[in-house]
Enzyme design. Structure first.
Site, PDB file in Angstrom:
ATOM      1  N   TYR A 110       0.829  -1.207   0.000  1.00  0.00           N
ATOM      2  CA  TYR A 110       0.000   0.000   0.000  1.00  0.00           C
ATOM      3  C   TYR A 110       0.864   1.258   0.000  1.00  0.00           C
ATOM      4  O   TYR A 110       1.928   1.271   0.626  1.00  0.00           O
ATOM      5  CB  TYR A 110      -0.885   0.013   1.245  1.00  0.00           C
ATOM      6  CG  TYR A 110      -1.846   1.168   1.262  1.00  0.00           C
ATOM      7  CD1 TYR A 110      -3.009   1.123   0.508  1.00  0.00           C
ATOM      8  CD2 TYR A 110      -1.580   2.316   1.998  1.00  0.00           C
ATOM      9  CE1 TYR A 110      -3.886   2.188   0.491  1.00  0.00           C
ATOM     10  CE2 TYR A 110      -2.460   3.388   1.993  1.00  0.00           C
ATOM     11  CZ  TYR A 110      -3.616   3.319   1.235  1.00  0.00           C
ATOM     12  OH  TYR A 110      -4.481   4.378   1.226  1.00  0.00           O
ATOM     13  N   TRP A 112       1.106   5.769  -1.483  1.00  0.00           N
ATOM     14  CA  TRP A 112       0.806   6.802  -2.475  1.00  0.00           C
ATOM     15  C   TRP A 112       1.898   6.969  -3.520  1.00  0.00           C
ATOM     16  O   TRP A 112       1.652   7.548  -4.579  1.00  0.00           O
ATOM     17  CB  TRP A 112       0.568   8.137  -1.772  1.00  0.00           C
ATOM     18  CG  TRP A 112      -0.851   8.350  -1.373  1.00  0.00           C
ATOM     19  CD1 TRP A 112      -1.605   7.522  -0.589  1.00  0.00           C
ATOM     20  CD2 TRP A 112      -1.694   9.452  -1.731  1.00  0.00           C
ATOM     21  NE1 TRP A 112      -2.867   8.057  -0.426  1.00  0.00           N
ATOM     22  CE2 TRP A 112      -2.943   9.244  -1.116  1.00  0.00           C
ATOM     23  CE3 TRP A 112      -1.510  10.602  -2.489  1.00  0.00           C
ATOM     24  CZ2 TRP A 112      -4.007  10.145  -1.245  1.00  0.00           C
ATOM     25  CZ3 TRP A 112      -2.568  11.489  -2.615  1.00  0.00           C
ATOM     26  CH2 TRP A 112      -3.801  11.255  -2.006  1.00  0.00           C
TER      27      TRP A 112
HETATM   28  N1  MGD Z   1      -1.727  18.184   3.549  1.00  0.00           N
HETATM   29  C1  MGD Z   1      -2.147  16.917   3.424  1.00  0.00           C
HETATM   30  N2  MGD Z   1      -3.382  16.670   2.942  1.00  0.00           N
HETATM   31  C2  MGD Z   1      -3.831  15.390   2.810  1.00  0.00           C
HETATM   32  C3  MGD Z   1      -3.007  14.289   3.147  1.00  0.00           C
HETATM   33  C4  MGD Z   1      -1.702  14.581   3.668  1.00  0.00           C
HETATM   34  O1  MGD Z   1      -0.931  13.669   4.012  1.00  0.00           O
HETATM   35  N3  MGD Z   1      -1.312  15.893   3.787  1.00  0.00           N
HETATM   36  N4  MGD Z   1      -3.466  13.003   2.994  1.00  0.00           N
HETATM   37  C5  MGD Z   1      -4.603  12.765   2.104  1.00  0.00           C
HETATM   38  C6  MGD Z   1      -5.229  11.461   2.386  1.00  0.00           C
HETATM   39  S1  MGD Z   1      -4.368  10.071   1.936  1.00  0.00           S
HETATM   40  C7  MGD Z   1      -6.446  11.321   2.951  1.00  0.00           C
HETATM   41  S2  MGD Z   1      -7.100   9.766   3.170  1.00  0.00           S
HETATM   42  C8  MGD Z   1      -7.246  12.497   3.347  1.00  0.00           C
HETATM   43  C9  MGD Z   1      -7.908  12.283   4.720  1.00  0.00           C
HETATM   44  O2  MGD Z   1      -8.874  13.223   4.956  1.00  0.00           O
HETATM   45  P1  MGD Z   1      -9.562  13.276   6.394  1.00  0.00           P
HETATM   46  O3  MGD Z   1      -9.812  11.918   6.892  1.00  0.00           O
HETATM   47  O4  MGD Z   1     -10.698  14.213   6.294  1.00  0.00           O
HETATM   48  O5  MGD Z   1      -8.391  13.993   7.217  1.00  0.00           O
HETATM   49  P2  MGD Z   1      -7.833  13.970   8.696  1.00  0.00           P
HETATM   50  O6  MGD Z   1      -6.856  15.102   8.700  1.00  0.00           O
HETATM   51  O7  MGD Z   1      -7.326  12.649   9.094  1.00  0.00           O
HETATM   52  O8  MGD Z   1      -9.065  14.281   9.616  1.00  0.00           O
HETATM   53  C10 MGD Z   1      -9.848  15.448   9.476  1.00  0.00           C
HETATM   54  C11 MGD Z   1     -10.414  15.858  10.806  1.00  0.00           C
HETATM   55  O9  MGD Z   1     -11.317  14.889  11.319  1.00  0.00           O
HETATM   56  C12 MGD Z   1     -11.519  15.187  12.682  1.00  0.00           C
HETATM   57  N5  MGD Z   1     -11.924  13.979  13.404  1.00  0.00           N
HETATM   58  C13 MGD Z   1     -11.147  12.957  13.801  1.00  0.00           C
HETATM   59  N6  MGD Z   1     -11.877  12.026  14.457  1.00  0.00           N
HETATM   60  C14 MGD Z   1     -13.143  12.478  14.477  1.00  0.00           C
HETATM   61  C15 MGD Z   1     -14.382  11.974  14.989  1.00  0.00           C
HETATM   62  O10 MGD Z   1     -14.467  10.894  15.571  1.00  0.00           O
HETATM   63  N7  MGD Z   1     -15.486  12.745  14.781  1.00  0.00           N
HETATM   64  C16 MGD Z   1     -15.450  13.947  14.138  1.00  0.00           C
HETATM   65  N8  MGD Z   1     -16.576  14.589  13.952  1.00  0.00           N
HETATM   66  N9  MGD Z   1     -14.308  14.440  13.661  1.00  0.00           N
HETATM   67  C17 MGD Z   1     -13.186  13.722  13.815  1.00  0.00           C
HETATM   68  C18 MGD Z   1     -10.200  15.731  13.177  1.00  0.00           C
HETATM   69  O11 MGD Z   1     -10.419  16.884  13.950  1.00  0.00           O
HETATM   70  C19 MGD Z   1      -9.389  15.976  11.916  1.00  0.00           C
HETATM   71  O12 MGD Z   1      -8.757  17.230  11.868  1.00  0.00           O
HETATM   72  O13 MGD Z   1      -6.404  13.653   3.430  1.00  0.00           O
HETATM   73  C20 MGD Z   1      -5.655  13.863   2.232  1.00  0.00           C
HETATM   74  N10 MGD Z   1      -5.078  15.170   2.316  1.00  0.00           N
HETATM   75  N1  MGD Z   2      -2.303   7.124  12.748  1.00  0.00           N
HETATM   76  C1  MGD Z   2      -2.685   7.276  11.484  1.00  0.00           C
HETATM   77  N2  MGD Z   2      -2.056   6.589  10.511  1.00  0.00           N
HETATM   78  C2  MGD Z   2      -2.438   6.750   9.231  1.00  0.00           C
HETATM   79  C3  MGD Z   2      -3.480   7.635   8.887  1.00  0.00           C
HETATM   80  C4  MGD Z   2      -4.132   8.331   9.937  1.00  0.00           C
HETATM   81  O1  MGD Z   2      -5.069   9.118   9.712  1.00  0.00           O
HETATM   82  N3  MGD Z   2      -3.700   8.130  11.221  1.00  0.00           N
HETATM   83  N4  MGD Z   2      -3.837   7.794   7.571  1.00  0.00           N
HETATM   84  C5  MGD Z   2      -3.618   6.673   6.704  1.00  0.00           C
HETATM   85  C6  MGD Z   2      -3.823   7.033   5.307  1.00  0.00           C
HETATM   86  S1  MGD Z   2      -5.354   7.704   4.944  1.00  0.00           S
HETATM   87  C7  MGD Z   2      -2.924   6.795   4.332  1.00  0.00           C
HETATM   88  S2  MGD Z   2      -3.380   7.051   2.697  1.00  0.00           S
HETATM   89  C8  MGD Z   2      -1.610   6.235   4.630  1.00  0.00           C
HETATM   90  C9  MGD Z   2      -0.484   6.801   3.741  1.00  0.00           C
HETATM   91  O2  MGD Z   2       0.614   5.981   3.790  1.00  0.00           O
HETATM   92  P1  MGD Z   2       1.688   5.907   2.591  1.00  0.00           P
HETATM   93  O3  MGD Z   2       1.010   6.134   1.283  1.00  0.00           O
HETATM   94  O4  MGD Z   2       2.465   4.671   2.767  1.00  0.00           O
HETATM   95  O5  MGD Z   2       2.596   7.176   2.929  1.00  0.00           O
HETATM   96  P2  MGD Z   2       3.627   7.982   2.054  1.00  0.00           P
HETATM   97  O6  MGD Z   2       4.471   8.749   2.999  1.00  0.00           O
HETATM   98  O7  MGD Z   2       2.911   8.766   1.011  1.00  0.00           O
HETATM   99  O8  MGD Z   2       4.517   6.844   1.393  1.00  0.00           O
HETATM  100  C10 MGD Z   2       4.856   6.792   0.059  1.00  0.00           C
HETATM  101  C11 MGD Z   2       6.270   6.264  -0.097  1.00  0.00           C
HETATM  102  O9  MGD Z   2       6.542   6.127  -1.478  1.00  0.00           O
HETATM  103  C12 MGD Z   2       7.853   6.615  -1.743  1.00  0.00           C
HETATM  104  N5  MGD Z   2       7.937   6.978  -3.162  1.00  0.00           N
HETATM  105  C13 MGD Z   2       7.670   8.170  -3.744  1.00  0.00           C
HETATM  106  N6  MGD Z   2       7.853   8.085  -5.069  1.00  0.00           N
HETATM  107  C14 MGD Z   2       8.261   6.830  -5.339  1.00  0.00           C
HETATM  108  C15 MGD Z   2       8.610   6.135  -6.539  1.00  0.00           C
HETATM  109  O10 MGD Z   2       8.562   6.666  -7.636  1.00  0.00           O
HETATM  110  N7  MGD Z   2       8.978   4.825  -6.411  1.00  0.00           N
HETATM  111  C16 MGD Z   2       9.029   4.201  -5.214  1.00  0.00           C
HETATM  112  N8  MGD Z   2       9.390   2.917  -5.187  1.00  0.00           N
HETATM  113  N9  MGD Z   2       8.715   4.833  -4.075  1.00  0.00           N
HETATM  114  C17 MGD Z   2       8.316   6.124  -4.135  1.00  0.00           C
HETATM  115  C18 MGD Z   2       8.015   7.760  -0.778  1.00  0.00           C
HETATM  116  O11 MGD Z   2       9.381   8.089  -0.600  1.00  0.00           O
HETATM  117  C19 MGD Z   2       7.333   7.186   0.477  1.00  0.00           C
HETATM  118  O12 MGD Z   2       8.242   6.471   1.257  1.00  0.00           O
HETATM  119  O13 MGD Z   2      -1.286   6.471   6.003  1.00  0.00           O
HETATM  120  C20 MGD Z   2      -2.280   5.954   6.882  1.00  0.00           C
HETATM  121  N10 MGD Z   2      -1.806   6.037   8.250  1.00  0.00           N
HETATM  122 MO    MO Z   3      -5.436   8.236   2.631  1.00  0.00          MO
END
Ligand code: MGD
Ligand code: MGD
Ligand code: MO
Length: 776
Positions: A110, A112
């Protein structure tokens, strides 16, 4: 000549060059709100965290699978040449396949990775493994697995709902009230998987506000809705959204405010749910006074909210964060049910939404084209796990797990292959993951950077970054296609993922005996330029079906980017269904919205009777364990990074306090513990410890701590390996399935305590490369 373009998940940029080298990224002229993360890639591209050449963990080089696996993460690495590394990986794949079958290889991998449709690491890995004969793989995402599994049973596939999501334009034109469960944090819309030509969310939100839309932010953090929107804040306890939604539903019924016509015509099973709502099945009416002490809002306020929602065109948004908690299927289901009771689904500006603002593409005004992707073929092996069950799988081979109505067994995995993800960032309970990791005989990782995952590998293969290769960036939730340019040579000895797999293929034989051989089959008879043309031409062909007339490839390359024309009308999710549910039924078993689902009831799960229910998670502020760990930790997405990506950059560092990932807490909670702003603190619970720095913040509800994910995991090897000295929150989170429905991740159900650290904190070391030793 304009500077060459590049693209990333956080947007499109021009690359400024000096003496033949990229020196900075500047905003793409068509992007009104570019993300400041851009330059971090320049900052890190030749830094100490880049991996210069293939590496083998010392213990593994010496003893192979007999090595001491507890040393993973802290062992030295030995640089080797590509032939040596690829020979080793090839031999390990053959060994595991011959002894344990293809199931013994886990390549769920898994993550991004980077934008770019050809060089997408996971697609390259899938293509390679599928041709090789298959592997154990993963299902769904960390983002919203619970929604991905529950939604098809009750209304339709998540991907389709996101593709057709009601747009901000529709809300601004026809809406009145946006009730945002979990907010719409503006930091998050910097991202869009695959690329973003134009960041439109901040502008769209402002336009909606100017059009008179009122906002309500329901959740633990006031700043989850931008100040400009003037939202009313209802600071409920985390993980209690279902209780609040039930109380709203109960009020609607008590006051005869539900849209019975909508429920009768478009839904099934309301009556069964009603019995539960009114307390006929369990003796407990889900009234406002019942919910008040659970959610910690006054009953009157809940009643007023329900009345307001019933009398105004209301858009009910459920953030993705609601899915990443124990029973995370329920808030999504209940949000849909509540929207049914309000009756606005399929009408402009109302209904329900799934993550407005979570990424740039949800609710943006854009065109749709299913862009071509690298063909990966089919995996001949059926073995899979729900993505976040990885540690569980490794610790319990042969044990049962539940997923979407089925009972399966965990495979016996011996080799793990990761390309484009960082499980030592993304997985929960990292101390458990470290223990589980010891079960694996061989770990192979591709990454450009020395992430914690690379350091926990046996064989590390260094890859290029986007600036070192040509590609095409596009997303089905964005109108742009961007030519990504190779502006510099690969760093040191790094290679493209594609070339690494081709090199492996040249050492192995594919499952199907082809005359051409595995390597040639894998390469598909094309080089990079050939692939880009093929992906473009195929996209151009597909575009015709959607009335998009794309120019010839050469003409596109000359312009560098193109923007598709968005549809004239504002998008409204489920509009056709609303217009005629008989002619345009849903893909659910009944063709209608399933408030009660026979299918889910048939799963026979203790935690679900077939309609949404309130269930206390094991870790929340109302739990008994809250005596010991009285703060609810929310591990949200980071403002200055994409997850763990580019954490070594100055942009990410500027967000740290004393070199640690900060945590935000209410001044009341801080005062009770003698913690001042900027103090170094330790967060802890029974699973681990994390060193952070406190930021006092009134916009965080008392009882809650907010800490962004993604600080590179840096165990304090010398003193306390269960403690991350840098502030990664996943040493504290719980590795527990949402429920037996989706078995998704539940990171946001986690309790902790915090204390001031009065001794000198250990130094953060993760932004320096690991110890390297020569092979002699
Ligand atoms: N800058 C930046 N943006 C991103 C990402 C990133 O890594 N960096 N990641 C992207 C990815 S992969 C994803 S999946 C999305 C995720 O998007 P979201 O899931 O919407 O993002 P989060 O920042 O995890 O959470 C948003 C808010 O939910 C609230 N929250 C947490 N638990 C609860 C709850 O039980 N109830 C309620 N009502 N609120 C709650 C928290 O206050 C938190 O700030 O974001 C994307 N956008
Ligand atoms: N506690 C907690 N944990 C969470 C979350 C949360 O809300 N709370 N959110 C979850 C969510 S929504 C998500 S989506 C995940 C995200 O988890 P990941 O998607 O695993 O996080 P990234 O840091 O985006 O990891 C991408 C990796 O790919 C590498 N990469 C970039 N470009 C390339 C390339 O061209 N080739 C190769 N081989 N590698 C490359 C980067 O260096 C990095 O190490 O985290 C989850 N974990
Ligand atoms: Mo995500």
């Amino acid at each position: 000549m304009p500077s060459p373009l590049t693209s990333s998940h956080w947007g499109t940029y021009r690359v400024e060059m000096k003496d033949g080298e990229p020196v900075s990224l500047t905003a793409f002229e068509e992007d009104p709100t570019p993300s400041p993360i851009g330059n971090a890639i320049i900052d890190t591209r030749t830094g100490p965290c880049r991996i210069p050449q293939p590496m083998v963990r010392r213990g593994f080089l010496e003893k192979g699978v007999q090595s001491d696996r507890t040393l993973r993460g802290q062992d030295a690495f030995v640089p080797v040449d590509w032939d040596t590394a690829l020979d080793m990986v090839g031999a390990e794949l053959e060994r595991v396949r011959d002894n344990f079958g293809h199931e013994g290889i886990y390549a769920g991998s898994y993550g991004w990775a980077s934008a770019g449709r050809f060089h997408h690491a996971q697609s390259q890995l899938r293509r390679f493994m599928n041709m090789y004969g298959g592997c154990t793989t993963s299902r769904d995402s960390y983002s919203y697995a619970a929604a991905e599994v529950i939604l098809p049973h009750i209304v339709g596939p998540m991907a389709e709902l996101l593709e057709t999501h009601t747009s901000w334009r529709s809300i601004a034109e026809s809406g009145s009230l946006v009730v945002a469960f979990g907010g719409m944090a503006s930091r998050n819309s910097q991202m869009n998987a695959g690329g973003a030509g134009r960041h439109s969310q901040p502008g769209d939100m402002r336009v909606a506000r100017a059009a008179g839309i009122e906002f309500i932010n329901i959740g633990p953090c006031q700043s989850d809705v931008s100040d400009e929107l003037g939202a009313e804040w209802m600071p409920i306890r985390p993980n209690t959204d279902v209780a609040l939604m039930l109380a709203i539903a109960h009020t609607l019924v008590s006051e005869g405010l539900q849209d019975q016509e909508f429920l009768d015509r478009y839904c099934v099973g309301f009556e069964r749910f009603l019995s539960y709502l009114m307390g006929e099945t369990d003796g407990q009416p889900k009234s406002a006074s019942w919910a008040a002490p659970i959610v910690e809002l006054e009953a009157d306020r809940i009643v007023s909210l329900a009345r307001k929602m019933a009398t105004r065109p209301t858009f009910l948004n459920a953030s993705w964060s609601l899915t990443r908690q124990q029973n995370g299927e329920q808030p999504i289901w209940m949000a849909v049910v509540l929207a049914c009771m309000l009756g606005g689904i399929g009408k402009p500006g109302t209904g329900f939404g799934l993550g407005l603002g979570a990424v740039n593409g949800v609710g943006s005004d854009r065109a749709y084209l299913p862009w071509a992707a690298l063909p990966a073929g089919k995996n001949p092996v059926g073995s899979f796990i729900p993505v976040a069950r990885i540690a569980d799988m490794l610790l319990n081979p042969g044990e049962k797990f539940h997923y979407n109505g089925g009972t399966y067994r965990y495979p016996d995995v011996r080799l793990v292959y990761w390309a484009g993800g960082n499980p030592y960032h993304h997985h929960q309970d990292l101390n458990r993951l470290r223990r589980a990791w010891r079960q694996i005989e061989t770990v192979v990782v591709h990454d450009p950077f020395w992430t914690a995952t690379a350091r926990h590998a046996d064989i590390v293969l260094p890859t290029t970054i986007a600036l070192e290769r040509n590609d095409l960036a596009a997303s089905t939730r964005d109108s742009y296609l961007v030519a990504m340019n190779k502006v510099t040579e690969p760093y040191a000895m790094s290679r493209n993922d594609h070339d690494i797999f081709a090199g492996l293929a040249s050492r192995l034989s594919a499952c199907a005996n082809t005359e051409k051989g595995f390597e040639s089959e894998f390469r598909g008879g094309l080089d990079e330029a050939g692939w880009l043309r093929k992906l473009y031409d195929e996209s151009r062909e597909r575009g015709k079906k959607f009335n998009h007339d794309l120019p010839e490839f050469e003409e596109f390359l000359e312009g560098g980017s193109l923007c598709l024309e968005p549809p004239r009308d504002a998008r409204v999710m489920l509009r056709e269904f609303r217009n005629d549910p008989v002619y345009a039924p849903l893909k659910t078993p009944s063709g209608r919205i399933e408030i009660f689902s026979e299918v889910i009831a048939g799963f026979g799960l203790r935690d679900n009777p077939g309609h949404p229910v309130w269930q206390e998670p094991q870790e929340w502020l109302g739990a008994e364990t809250a005596d010991q760990y009285p703060l609810h930790l929310i591990t949200h997405q980071p403002e200055r990074r994409l997850h763990s990506q580019l954490d070594p950059s100055t942009h990410s560092h500027a967000g740290k306090v004393k070199g640690r990932e900060p945590c935000r807490l209410n001044p009341e909670d801080a005062a009770a513990r003698g913690i001042k702003d900027g103090d170094i603190v330790r967060l802890f619970n029974g699973r681990g410890r994390s060193i952070s720095a406190a930021k006092l913040d009134k916009s965080v509800r008392p009882g809650v701590i907010m800490m962004a994910t993604g600080a590179w995991y840096d165990p304090d090897w010398e003193n306390d390996p269960e403690c991350c000295r840098h502030g990664n929150p996943n040493v504290l989170t719980r590795d527990f399935p949402t429920s037996g429905i989706a078995s998704g991740p539940s990171a946001l159900s986690c309790l902790v305590e915090i204390e001031r650290l009065d001794t000198d904190p250990p130094d953060v070391k993760i932004h320096m490369p690991p110890r390297l030793e020569s092979s002699g």
